[in-house]
Write an enzyme that holds these catalytic residues in place. Sequence first.
Site, PDB file in Angstrom:
ATOM      1  N   CYS A 134       0.918  -1.211  -0.019  1.00 57.73           N
ATOM      2  CA  CYS A 134      -0.031   0.027   0.056  1.00 57.73           C
ATOM      3  C   CYS A 134       0.918   1.060  -0.015  1.00 57.73           C
ATOM      4  O   CYS A 134       1.808   1.375   0.742  1.00 57.73           O
ATOM      5  CB  CYS A 134      -0.783   0.065   1.364  1.00 57.73           C
ATOM      6  SG  CYS A 134      -1.821   1.555   1.502  1.00 57.73           S
ATOM      7  N   CYS A 190      -0.656   5.867   7.281  1.00 60.67           N
ATOM      8  CA  CYS A 190      -1.700   5.154   7.676  1.00 60.67           C
ATOM      9  C   CYS A 190      -1.610   4.694   9.054  1.00 60.67           C
ATOM     10  O   CYS A 190      -0.664   3.804   9.251  1.00 60.67           O
ATOM     11  CB  CYS A 190      -2.249   4.228   6.597  1.00 60.67           C
ATOM     12  SG  CYS A 190      -3.799   3.418   7.188  1.00 60.67           S
ATOM     13  N   CYS A 215      -1.628  -0.117   9.572  1.00 60.51           N
ATOM     14  CA  CYS A 215      -0.604  -0.945   9.341  1.00 60.51           C
ATOM     15  C   CYS A 215       0.498  -0.281  10.134  1.00 60.51           C
ATOM     16  O   CYS A 215       0.905   0.780  10.030  1.00 60.51           O
ATOM     17  CB  CYS A 215      -0.146  -1.325   7.983  1.00 60.51           C
ATOM     18  SG  CYS A 215      -1.669  -2.235   7.196  1.00 60.51           S
ATOM     19  N   CYS A 244      -7.740  -0.377   0.615  1.00 59.83           N
ATOM     20  CA  CYS A 244      -6.846  -0.626   1.670  1.00 59.83           C
ATOM     21  C   CYS A 244      -6.436  -2.252   1.478  1.00 59.83           C
ATOM     22  O   CYS A 244      -7.184  -3.235   1.020  1.00 59.83           O
ATOM     23  CB  CYS A 244      -7.797  -0.796   2.995  1.00 59.83           C
ATOM     24  SG  CYS A 244      -6.949  -1.704   4.171  1.00 59.83           S
ATOM     25  N   GLN A 285     -15.121 -11.844  14.791  1.00 56.12           N
ATOM     26  CA  GLN A 285     -13.713 -11.732  14.748  1.00 56.12           C
ATOM     27  C   GLN A 285     -13.335 -11.371  13.302  1.00 56.12           C
ATOM     28  O   GLN A 285     -14.219 -11.680  12.296  1.00 56.12           O
ATOM     29  CB  GLN A 285     -13.164 -13.148  14.706  1.00 56.12           C
ATOM     30  CG  GLN A 285     -13.118 -13.843  16.371  1.00 56.12           C
ATOM     31  CD  GLN A 285     -12.312 -13.213  16.949  1.00 56.12           C
ATOM     32  OE1 GLN A 285     -11.161 -12.603  16.733  1.00 56.12           O
ATOM     33  NE2 GLN A 285     -12.107 -13.322  18.379  1.00 56.12           N
ATOM     34  N   TYR A 315     -14.986 -14.685  29.257  1.00 56.04           N
ATOM     35  CA  TYR A 315     -14.991 -13.311  28.240  1.00 56.04           C
ATOM     36  C   TYR A 315     -15.390 -14.161  26.824  1.00 56.04           C
ATOM     37  O   TYR A 315     -14.696 -14.091  25.746  1.00 56.04           O
ATOM     38  CB  TYR A 315     -13.430 -13.121  28.133  1.00 56.04           C
ATOM     39  CG  TYR A 315     -12.814 -12.768  29.426  1.00 56.04           C
ATOM     40  CD1 TYR A 315     -12.766 -11.250  30.046  1.00 56.04           C
ATOM     41  CD2 TYR A 315     -12.091 -13.633  30.233  1.00 56.04           C
ATOM     42  CE1 TYR A 315     -12.206 -11.214  31.127  1.00 56.04           C
ATOM     43  CE2 TYR A 315     -11.471 -13.288  31.481  1.00 56.04           C
ATOM     44  CZ  TYR A 315     -11.616 -12.251  32.030  1.00 56.04           C
ATOM     45  OH  TYR A 315     -10.986 -11.811  33.004  1.00 56.04           O
ATOM     46  N   GLU A 343     -19.744 -13.380  29.713  1.00 54.03           N
ATOM     47  CA  GLU A 343     -19.309 -12.129  28.991  1.00 54.03           C
ATOM     48  C   GLU A 343     -19.896 -11.048  29.526  1.00 54.03           C
ATOM     49  O   GLU A 343     -21.117 -10.919  29.993  1.00 54.03           O
ATOM     50  CB  GLU A 343     -19.800 -12.486  27.455  1.00 54.03           C
ATOM     51  CG  GLU A 343     -19.911 -11.171  26.687  1.00 54.03           C
ATOM     52  CD  GLU A 343     -18.404 -10.406  26.391  1.00 54.03           C
ATOM     53  OE1 GLU A 343     -17.540 -11.084  25.955  1.00 54.03           O
ATOM     54  OE2 GLU A 343     -18.626  -9.038  26.430  1.00 54.03           O
ATOM     55  N   ASP A 372     -10.195 -15.826  27.549  1.00 55.72           N
ATOM     56  CA  ASP A 372      -9.798 -15.227  26.347  1.00 55.72           C
ATOM     57  C   ASP A 372     -10.186 -13.527  26.571  1.00 55.72           C
ATOM     58  O   ASP A 372     -11.023 -12.858  26.164  1.00 55.72           O
ATOM     59  CB  ASP A 372     -10.724 -15.470  25.224  1.00 55.72           C
ATOM     60  CG  ASP A 372     -10.347 -14.672  23.766  1.00 55.72           C
ATOM     61  OD1 ASP A 372      -9.299 -13.988  23.790  1.00 55.72           O
ATOM     62  OD2 ASP A 372     -10.795 -15.095  22.806  1.00 55.72           O
ATOM     63  N   CYS A 425      -4.574 -11.674  23.902  1.00 56.42           N
ATOM     64  CA  CYS A 425      -4.105 -10.730  22.844  1.00 56.42           C
ATOM     65  C   CYS A 425      -2.930  -9.779  23.226  1.00 56.42           C
ATOM     66  O   CYS A 425      -2.519  -8.690  22.683  1.00 56.42           O
ATOM     67  CB  CYS A 425      -5.394  -9.848  22.226  1.00 56.42           C
ATOM     68  SG  CYS A 425      -6.073  -9.347  23.754  1.00 56.42           S
TER      69      CYS A 425
END
Length: 472
Positions: A71, A77, A80, A163, A286, A315, A336, A392, A419
């Site tokens: 890109c 941007c 990324c 994109c 997701q 979660y 959750e 999670d 994460c």
Amino acid sequence: MQKNDIVKTVIEDIGVNGEGIGKVDGYTLFIKDAVIGDVVEAKLMKAKKNYGYARLMKILEPSKDRVEPKCRFARKCGGCQIQEMSYERQLEFKENKVRGNLERIGGFTPELLSRVTEPIIGMENPFYYRNKAQFPFGVDKEGNTVTGFYAGRTHDIIANTDCSLGVEVNQKILEIILDFMKEFQIPAYQETTGNGLIRHVLIRYGFTTKEIMVCLVINGKTVPHAESLVEKLKVLEGMTSITFSSNQKNTNVIMGDSYQILWGQGYITDYIGGIKYQISPLSFYQVNPIQTEKLYSLALEYADLKGNETVWDLYCGIGTISLFLAQKAKQVYGVEIIPQAIEDAKQNAAINDIKNAEFYVGKAEEVLPSYYEKYAKEHPGEKAHADVIVVDPPRKGCEESLLQTMTEMEPEKIVYVSCDSATLARDLKYLCEHGYEIKKVRTVDQFPMTVHVESIVLLSKLKSDKHIDVEL
Ligand code: SAH
């Protein structure tokens, strides 16, 4: 070192945000867009006592890991961060980041980590993987209506309808909306004044079903000339849902609280690993279905279910992992915090005819401990049992009170999906000090070209004599 100094340095490391790190006479420089191995000339922009932030001015010798970005806006941007790094090197970076945190924060030895770590799972094609995109609309300096992406850390819009992380059809949809706005002189929303109508467009694409959803987010109650927009959009192959969501607040939150249908139905359908999902404009889902399927297949593999197990999925979001595991377990309980996500989870269970999954709204660190205590009261001499607990959590990881209840319940296995490897390392340290050991660690690249890292860890309960040792 002072502001505006021009320096030459070799990039020796990568920071947590993907920036290059170099040293000049012991002084550390963080240089965005520099790739490990590059020799660069940089200008110091912000000087602190022992470190500073510099701007990449010239690449004197490119690293062997430097590639031409796909890109042309990759540097500007905010989406990324590491597109200029070869994909192999990105994967190595992510694996090392997890390992580094587990060593430093978790206190795990390199020997243990080498034994339990399985190779990172990357993508065959690390572009065009996102099934969801939210493009802001605005006005450029010349007064033209534009759409694209926010530049890093700002709300300046870089006009770009193409994109390389999103699906191809995004571009067609954006061009149609821009033409529509031009034809009927419908103004883009401007954050500075609060005027204008069109704020964002949300586009979702079902990778399996090829269904498309378009939702306009507007600073108003209706879309003028909506029928004309619908005419142009509905002919796109796969178009299934055209809606709008009204958001008249001065906020960074993109979507409004509800949505209305302009054409078609209010949701699209998609599948992950054979489980069907109905996804509305407001549902969480997701964003990389290909890697999600790999990640959740690993969760299933690590849980190693035989059919008799009681499983907790904490979660649980819209129940993605719960429903995956319910296919092989006796009973799954999902917890959750967001009520709407639980509504979706229940609906997803119903449309897949899954009857052995139950869902609770609440904080994991409240729901599980209170369930545990209540059970003990109602069943004197017994305690609540789980065979497998999956967590999670969001980036901040789990509260210690939750980890405590988890270890008290003594499940054979804990599967930790994370994460953020720093909080993962902190939580694993606790679990390993309270009767568990790490059996497997694996990183799955859910977000190529960005610095985000997702990993999964299998822990198993130590034999009880060892457990006593630990507690003594
Ligand atoms: N496993 C889910 C997504 C997990 S993302 C899936 O596959 O779809 C983390 C989730 O934790 C989010 O849905 C977030 O709303 C929820 N959450 C955040 N804090 C929480 C808490 N204290 N207790 C329970 N859920 C929480």
